[in-house]
Scaffold this motif. Structure first.
Motif, PDB file in Angstrom:
ATOM      1  N   LEU A 160       0.826  -1.119  -0.033  1.00  0.00           N
ATOM      2  CA  LEU A 160       0.051   0.052  -0.244  1.00  0.00           C
ATOM      3  C   LEU A 160       0.893   1.290   0.009  1.00  0.00           C
ATOM      4  CD1 LEU A 160      -2.822   1.292   0.131  1.00  0.00           C
ATOM      5  CD2 LEU A 160      -2.424   1.128   2.955  1.00  0.00           C
ATOM      6  N   ASP A 161       0.741   2.115  -1.102  1.00  0.00           N
ATOM      7  CA  ASP A 161       1.673   3.296  -1.017  1.00  0.00           C
ATOM      8  C   ASP A 161       0.834   4.319  -0.763  1.00  0.00           C
ATOM      9  OD1 ASP A 161       3.561   1.850  -1.853  1.00  0.00           O
ATOM     10  OD2 ASP A 161       3.475   2.582  -3.872  1.00  0.00           O
ATOM     11  N   ILE A 162       1.230   5.219   0.156  1.00  0.00           N
ATOM     12  CA  ILE A 162       0.338   6.281   1.029  1.00  0.00           C
ATOM     13  C   ILE A 162       1.236   7.636   0.650  1.00  0.00           C
ATOM     14  CG2 ILE A 162      -0.497   7.316   2.976  1.00  0.00           C
ATOM     15  CD1 ILE A 162      -0.360   4.508   4.166  1.00  0.00           C
ATOM     16  N   ALA A 163       0.476   8.539  -0.077  1.00  0.00           N
ATOM     17  CA  ALA A 163       0.866   9.847  -0.645  1.00  0.00           C
ATOM     18  C   ALA A 163       1.122  10.563   0.661  1.00  0.00           C
ATOM     19  CB  ALA A 163       0.493  10.410  -1.586  1.00  0.00           C
ATOM     20  N   PRO A 164       2.289  11.336   0.794  1.00  0.00           N
ATOM     21  CA  PRO A 164       2.531  12.354   2.117  1.00  0.00           C
ATOM     22  C   PRO A 164       1.797  13.755   1.873  1.00  0.00           C
ATOM     23  CG  PRO A 164       4.357  12.349   0.554  1.00  0.00           C
ATOM     24  CD  PRO A 164       3.376  11.394   0.182  1.00  0.00           C
ATOM     25  N   GLU A 165       0.398  13.671   1.745  1.00  0.00           N
ATOM     26  CA  GLU A 165      -0.320  14.580   1.359  1.00  0.00           C
ATOM     27  C   GLU A 165      -0.805  15.621   2.623  1.00  0.00           C
ATOM     28  OE1 GLU A 165      -2.901  12.835  -2.484  1.00  0.00           O
ATOM     29  OE2 GLU A 165      -3.445  12.453  -0.288  1.00  0.00           O
ATOM     30  N   PRO A 166      -0.777  16.867   2.493  1.00  0.00           N
ATOM     31  CA  PRO A 166      -0.862  17.776   3.650  1.00  0.00           C
ATOM     32  C   PRO A 166      -2.024  17.391   4.691  1.00  0.00           C
ATOM     33  CG  PRO A 166      -1.315  18.942   1.557  1.00  0.00           C
ATOM     34  CD  PRO A 166      -0.920  17.662   1.055  1.00  0.00           C
ATOM     35  N   GLY A 167      -1.579  17.296   5.884  1.00  0.00           N
ATOM     36  CA  GLY A 167      -2.455  17.081   6.833  1.00  0.00           C
ATOM     37  C   GLY A 167      -3.055  15.592   7.098  1.00  0.00           C
ATOM     38  N   LYS A 168      -2.459  14.934   6.199  1.00  0.00           N
ATOM     39  CA  LYS A 168      -2.942  13.322   6.354  1.00  0.00           C
ATOM     40  C   LYS A 168      -2.418  12.740   7.596  1.00  0.00           C
ATOM     41  CE  LYS A 168      -3.221  10.940   2.717  1.00  0.00           C
ATOM     42  NZ  LYS A 168      -2.871  10.099   1.316  1.00  0.00           N
ATOM     43  N   LEU A 169      -3.193  11.782   8.262  1.00  0.00           N
ATOM     44  CA  LEU A 169      -2.338  11.126   9.515  1.00  0.00           C
ATOM     45  C   LEU A 169      -2.595   9.801   9.241  1.00  0.00           C
ATOM     46  CD1 LEU A 169      -1.740  10.965  12.352  1.00  0.00           C
ATOM     47  CD2 LEU A 169      -4.365  10.929  13.056  1.00  0.00           C
ATOM     48  N   VAL A 170      -1.469   8.848   9.354  1.00  0.00           N
ATOM     49  CA  VAL A 170      -1.280   7.468   9.302  1.00  0.00           C
ATOM     50  C   VAL A 170      -1.031   6.944  10.680  1.00  0.00           C
ATOM     51  CG1 VAL A 170      -0.213   5.325   8.049  1.00  0.00           C
ATOM     52  CG2 VAL A 170      -0.461   7.801   7.064  1.00  0.00           C
ATOM     53  N   LEU A 171      -1.634   5.736  10.841  1.00  0.00           N
ATOM     54  CA  LEU A 171      -1.313   5.082  12.388  1.00  0.00           C
ATOM     55  C   LEU A 171      -1.158   3.599  11.848  1.00  0.00           C
ATOM     56  CD1 LEU A 171      -3.748   7.363  13.378  1.00  0.00           C
ATOM     57  CD2 LEU A 171      -2.447   6.689  15.300  1.00  0.00           C
ATOM     58  N   PHE A 172      -0.275   2.778  12.258  1.00  0.00           N
ATOM     59  CA  PHE A 172      -0.168   1.381  12.175  1.00  0.00           C
ATOM     60  C   PHE A 172       0.597   0.646  13.305  1.00  0.00           C
ATOM     61  CE2 PHE A 172       3.185   3.115   9.695  1.00  0.00           C
ATOM     62  CZ  PHE A 172       4.343   2.224   9.986  1.00  0.00           C
ATOM     63  N   LEU A 173       0.247  -0.546  13.237  1.00  0.00           N
ATOM     64  CA  LEU A 173       1.031  -1.219  14.271  1.00  0.00           C
ATOM     65  C   LEU A 173       2.629  -1.582  13.938  1.00  0.00           C
ATOM     66  CD1 LEU A 173      -1.554  -4.363  15.379  1.00  0.00           C
ATOM     67  CD2 LEU A 173      -1.335  -2.099  16.140  1.00  0.00           C
ATOM     68  N   SER A 174       3.519  -1.206  14.585  1.00  0.00           N
ATOM     69  CA  SER A 174       4.803  -0.658  14.485  1.00  0.00           C
ATOM     70  C   SER A 174       5.265  -2.094  14.005  1.00  0.00           C
ATOM     71  CB  SER A 174       5.488  -0.086  15.769  1.00  0.00           C
ATOM     72  OG  SER A 174       4.847   0.979  15.935  1.00  0.00           O
TER      73      SER A 174
END
Length: 199
Positions: A160-174
């Protein structure tokens, strides 16, 4: 405070799929405030080249990661303080719902220059499982696909590729997902950190 207030869906997503992406978690003016704070410190030379490893094994390896970081302090003000408080509330809610034993938050600004990257890795030091949930909040002004710099998560059956768009929050199990920062063609800025349990 933030556009996203209800933590129930977030906790359910972490419990079921172990990752969640929230577009526009911050408003544009909040992104700008954090971005200005970070870049003023960056211009003042307060960021340090990011290292890998810990203790006597900690070293800068530009072939593994190419970014610079500045750790946040407990006495932050403005949006940084509000975000730290929101994470503290989330930590308590996660403990109540999922019994995770989270005890603290660590957070830093991260700047990737043009050409920066971070090779595939897991967000814990060897022999440690203290970092339980990875948190990434993007502070870029705008982002176009040709600028690269995506976060690539290696899920169980796909990437899954997640673009670093402004204000976006990402959380995942480390410890659940290997991930990397793909090479960026533009300066890339974020707040990155972890909700931690005791080592």
């Amino acid at each position: 405070m933030f556009k996203f207030k209800d933590q129930t869906d977030l906790i359910e997503a972490l419990a079921t799929q172990a990752w969640v992406v929230i577009p526009e978690f911050l408003k544009a003016e909040q992104v700008l405030q954090l971005r200005t704070q970070a870049l003023s410190q960056y211009a003042a030379g307060r960021f340090k080249p990011a290292a890998v490893g810990q203790g006597s094994r900690q070293a800068v390896h530009a072939d593994i990661r190419r970014d610079a970081v500045l750790w946040l302090e407990d006495h932050e003000t403005g949006v940084a303080s509000e975000f730290l408080n929101w994470l503290a509330d989330l930590r308590l809610a996660l403990n109540q719902a999922l019994f995770l034993g989270l005890v603290e938050t660590e957070l830093h600004f991260a700047v990737y220059p043009s050409g920066g990257f971070y090779r595939k890795h897991i967000d814990n030091f060897r022999g440690s499982s203290a970092r339980l949930i990875t948190v990434i909040l993007y502070l870029n002004q705008a982002w176009q696909p040709q600028e690269g710099g995506e976060l690539r998560l290696y899920l169980d059956d796909r990437t899954l590729d997640i673009a670093p768009e402004p204000g976006k929050l990402v959380l995942f199990l480390s410890e659940r997902f290997e991930h990397e920062v793909l090479p960026t063609q533009q300066e890339r800025l974020s707040l990155t950190g972890w909700l931690r349990r005791r080592s």
